[in-house]
Design an enzyme around this catalytic site. Structure first.
Site, PDB file in Angstrom:
ATOM      1  N   GLY A 148       0.803  -1.096  -0.024  1.00 29.06           N
ATOM      2  CA  GLY A 148      -0.097   0.066   0.082  1.00 29.06           C
ATOM      3  C   GLY A 148       0.832   1.282   0.061  1.00 29.06           C
ATOM      4  CB  ILE A 150       3.397   2.377   4.365  1.00 26.62           C
ATOM      5  CG1 ILE A 150       2.672   3.314   5.156  1.00 26.62           C
ATOM      6  CG2 ILE A 150       5.032   2.046   5.245  1.00 26.62           C
ATOM      7  CD1 ILE A 150       2.195   2.964   6.567  1.00 26.62           C
ATOM      8  CB  ILE A 228       6.904   0.111  10.500  1.00 25.01           C
ATOM      9  CG1 ILE A 228       6.899  -0.279   8.925  1.00 25.01           C
ATOM     10  CG2 ILE A 228       8.073   0.587  11.021  1.00 25.01           C
ATOM     11  CD1 ILE A 228       5.679  -0.016   8.250  1.00 25.01           C
ATOM     12  CG  HIS A 278       2.974   2.694  17.503  1.00 24.16           C
ATOM     13  ND1 HIS A 278       2.030   1.822  17.651  1.00 24.16           N
ATOM     14  CD2 HIS A 278       2.973   3.186  16.122  1.00 24.16           C
ATOM     15  CE1 HIS A 278       1.466   1.766  16.411  1.00 24.16           C
ATOM     16  NE2 HIS A 278       1.816   2.679  15.794  1.00 24.16           N
TER      17      HIS A 278
END
Lengths: 318, 318
Positions: A148, A150, A228, A278
């Protein structure tokens, strides 16, 4: 008569709130602190999300659209995510560049000896032997689970550094920035050839605990694993095992399960592992970046009941 | 009759040595271990360099060309560097990509919270506050002292990350990959506006101890200083002072003075400072990368006495 409510949980600037009110005059626009329990049943639109909404889904019977303020939607209860009558949109894309910068901060950090040198620096040690494991990114192979926004930005950056890019998506379809693409299943065959393996998948049944000892065993002992996506996609015990055994060169986790990672977690002191709390999606001017997406969707929703961009695909789960 | 000698100090592969011998039949090709003290006076060409040559420059009266195996030439005594009768060439360019990868490993490491997180990880601490100092590289300003092969590669990479690029060279001439260029003197005026300041200068009278408290005082306290040029260009005490005072956000040194940096140096434990042991130019297949440059120059030298590339400009000092 009670007006329908737009509930604003996302962080917004004062002028943005004013513009929302101006645009949606027939609605009551309320930020989270202004909402009381009676309001919930009148909420039609949510910008952002709050745990009190998750706890009272039965009362959300006027809800028609949730514009989440992040890429991930797992904070929203599954019943709502699957509700055909509720439109769902996210902030996919906003985080693609910053997350990619974190990915390459780690990749260059290990490839160029910076992260290993920080360990020898603690001992005031000029350790030239670090150089023997150094390499340039050119021609190295990077495999990204998730093609996608990212994943594509990671691949675009990898191409700048002249790496070979491999991507994984649900059906193995071609994606422009990737040299080769695979399905989850067929990706296993090429794992042993990869220098970097990155999880950028949303949390789904398929991705949950996907990265386990079988995956790590297939990887080279000079390879690196980066996560991630979501912490729930990784079997922590298996990751700790290969890192401590040295059969994986290193790993980077920006996400863990649970979060915050408790002080007692073994992950903290695992060798060759870097953890960030995060934060990789963090952008300096977040409110300026997400608001235009909400505003464009709001205009579209008010004029014809559809969303202009970033609509969540309920069937695929992202 | 004694043959002139090609002295090989650079690391070479067997086939490369064979090819040199084949190409230069009228010469004796000797690697450093085969050279004895009588040979020095017969050396015409040196590939690489050795400290025993520096100690016997008076005997090097047949010397006509030094092909150094690094970008820097400061290992060669000044008398030889200025000798009009000795051709000099270096490996400028070979290290541009790997050094740039180190630069961006550090830049992304600090910008994206990875380097700060490694400190909190030592204490098993999930520290979300790191995010408040994070930023994306887009529109950040980078100033590079030195607009040669390395500086240009740094600027090209900075442009990929959509940074604004500022360069410094001797006369402020325009260089393609830099948005703006300055002289050493005029660069001082823009220092206060820069997010990253990088020394990529060779060691010259002008660059020696150039980075001192005046330069650091002109920089923002959110700015970072990086040195991949020469350790002698930085006043260590002044750098330590601003880092400990927090008036500079951080620094990265791949080069120090002296090298190796002794265990007793205060630099090791200075806060917000990362040190790598002069490894940023390191490439995995170094011998494969430098040999073609030597070979091309050797062919040219043998056919017409000139060098095809990477000739050192004695007047400019690089």
């Amino acid at each position: 008569m009670t007006k329908p409510i737009i509930a604003v949980y996302a962080i917004t600037k004062e002028w943005q709130l004013e513009e929302i009110k101006e645009t949606a005059k027939v609605y009551d626009v309320k930020v989270k602190d202004e909402l009381n329990s009676d309001d919930i049943k009148n909420i039609e639109i949510v910008y952002g999300w709050g745990s009190e909404l998750s706890e009272n889904t039965a009362d959300l019977n006027q809800l028609k659209w949730i514009q989440k303020d992040t890429a991930g939607l797992d904070a929203i209860p599954e019943s709502l995510r699957n509700d055909k009558d509720v439109l769902l949109s996210n902030m996919s894309g906003v985080h693609a560049v910053p997350i990619t910068e974190n990915i390459f901060g780690y990749i260059l950090g290990v490839a160029r000896g910076i992260i290993p040198a920080m360990t020898s620096q603690l001992e005031s040690k000029w350790d030239k032997s670090i150089a023997s494991n150094m390499f340039s990114l050119k021609d190295k192979k990077i495999l990204v689970y998730g093609t996608g926004a990212i994943g594509q930005e990671i691949a675009r950056t990898a191409k700048f550094f002249e790496m070979a890019t491999y991507g994984v998506n649900s059906n193995g379809r071609s994606i422009q920035t990737f040299d080769h693409t695979y399905t989850m299943e067929s990706s296993q065959e090429i794992l042993s050839d990869m220098d970097f393996v990155i999880n950028a998948l949303p949390l789904t049944d398929e991705s949950e605990l996907f990265f386990d000892k079988e995956i790590f065993a297939n990887m080279k002992d000079t390879a690196y694993f980066l996560n991630i996506g979501r912490g729930e996609s990784v079997k922590d015990d298996h990751l700790i095992e290969v890192l401590e055994a040295g059969t994986l060169a290193g790993a980077y986790l920006d996400v863990t399960s649970p979060e915050p990672l408790p002080e007692s977690s073994k992950l903290w002191q695992t060798q060759n592992l870097v953890i960030t709390p995060h934060i990789s999606g963090n952008v300096e001017h977040f409110r300026d970046m997400i608001y235009p997406i909400f505003k464009e969707n709001l205009d579209s929703y008010l004029s014809n009941g559809t969303l202009a961009k970033n609509e969540y695909n309920k069937k695929k789960g992202y």
